[in-house]
Design an enzyme around this catalytic site. Structure first.
Site, PDB file in Angstrom:
ATOM      1  CE1 TYR A 182      21.470 -34.484-106.024  1.00 20.64           C
ATOM      2  CE2 TYR A 182      21.414 -35.563-103.878  1.00 20.64           C
ATOM      3  CZ  TYR A 182      20.752 -35.039-104.975  1.00 20.64           C
ATOM      4  OH  TYR A 182      19.385 -35.072-105.026  1.00 20.64           O
ATOM      5  CB  SER A 215      24.340 -32.917-109.926  1.00 20.28           C
ATOM      6  OG  SER A 215      25.366 -33.752-110.409  1.00 20.28           O
ATOM      7  CG  ASN A 249      31.671 -37.388-102.007  1.00 19.90           C
ATOM      8  OD1 ASN A 249      32.779 -36.892-102.033  1.00 19.90           O
ATOM      9  ND2 ASN A 249      31.180 -38.074-103.012  1.00 19.90           N
ATOM     10  CG  ASP A 307      35.110 -41.562-108.743  1.00 20.28           C
ATOM     11  OD1 ASP A 307      36.331 -41.681-108.543  1.00 20.28           O
ATOM     12  OD2 ASP A 307      34.629 -40.897-109.668  1.00 20.28           O
TER      13      ASP A 307
END
Length: 284
Positions: free
Chosen positions: A184, A187, A141, A68
């Protein structure tokens, strides 16, 4: 498709051998395929991993060999070329990749016969406003404004279209795309967003509060993050990270402007690939 380029992460075991096999397989069919290594470069104080100038202009598909991280690096570096990318996983999770070494030749045949679909993924532009001048960068991202030191928190004011959204004392702030919502952002307790929508998620990292939540806003909005004074000093500092790359340092009073980019990442998927099935199978 007739013209391919393989971007290979040479840090992965057998990656170079795999790249040569793919290139040979495609060339044996009378088609074109070049190979570009994914490695750290620097040009004009800009760090990149995929040398986009080495990719032939008539390339129709970039095949990314890695995990990734390699996919994100390649998407980040070739965004301006608007070439669709296809991932073959040589890493761990392989959330963004679509194939693996066991199935790659069958899947390459699909690409050659145009048996696939292309999904456009929203990207973000970031502008770091500093006294010595602006610094701009792009992300697939997320952008993260994060603390420098372990054990410290930073103060941030977050604005949406110049209107104060909230003030935070936290480890940092994540501003993510739908693609980055499963990274992230997830998470840190943020929501998962479907890649088909164009929204921006603002998520505080470990906020020093009981009620600070993340915010999902329109993709047409502009987010501004201004670093405020620290709790124990007049001046504070933080780092700005774009897709895992540290791109700038900021100090109290400086800000980062983030908005939807004009560039998109185009990811090649199999016709049967389904986002919700992938979330269930990969993230469990």
């Amino acid at each position: 498709m007739n013209n391919f380029c393989v971007v290979v992460n040479t840090d992965k075991d057998n990656a170079c051998v795999c790249a040569e096999k793919i290139s040979g397989y495609i060339r044996d069919k009378g088609l074109r395929c070049s190979i570009v290594e994914n490695s750290l470069h620097e040009r004009n104080n800009h760090i990149y991993y995929t040398d986009s100038e080495s990719i032939p202009e008539d390339t129709e598909c970039v095949i990314v060999l890695g995990g990734d991280g390699t996919m994100i690096q390649a998407a980040h570096d070739i965004a301006s070329k608007d070439i669709p990318i296809y991932g073959i996983n040589l890493g761990g999770l392989g959330y963004l990749t679509e194939s693996d070494p066991e199935n790659m030749f069958c899947d390459i045949d699909r690409l050659i016969s145009d048996n696939y679909r292309v999904e456009k993924r929203m990207m973000l532009d970031g502008t770091i406003k500093k006294e010595e001048g602006d610094h701009t960068c792009i992300a697939l991202n997320d952008f993260v404004v994060n603390k420098h030191d372990i054990g410290k928190i930073i103060g941030c004011e977050v604005y949406v279209n110049d209107v104060l959204l909230d003030s935070f004392f936290a480890d940092g702030i994540i501003v993510s795309t739908p693609t980055g919502s499963t990274a992230y952002n997830l998470s840190a307790g943020g929501p998962i967003m479907s890649p088909q929508i164009e929204s921006i998620c603002v998520t505080p990292i470990c906020p020093h509060s009981l009620n600070d939540k993340c915010f999902v806003i329109s993709g047409n909005d502009t987010v501004s993050i201004k670093l405020t004074k620290g709790k124990n000093s007049d001046m504070d500092s933080a780092i700005v990270v774009s897709d895992g790359r540290c791109v700038a340092d900021i100090i109290t009073g400086e800000e980062v402007l983030i908005k939807k980019s004009d560039c998109y990442t185009r990811i090649i998927l199999k016709e049967e690939t389904n986002f919700y099935k992938r979330v269930r199978s990969k993230l469990n």
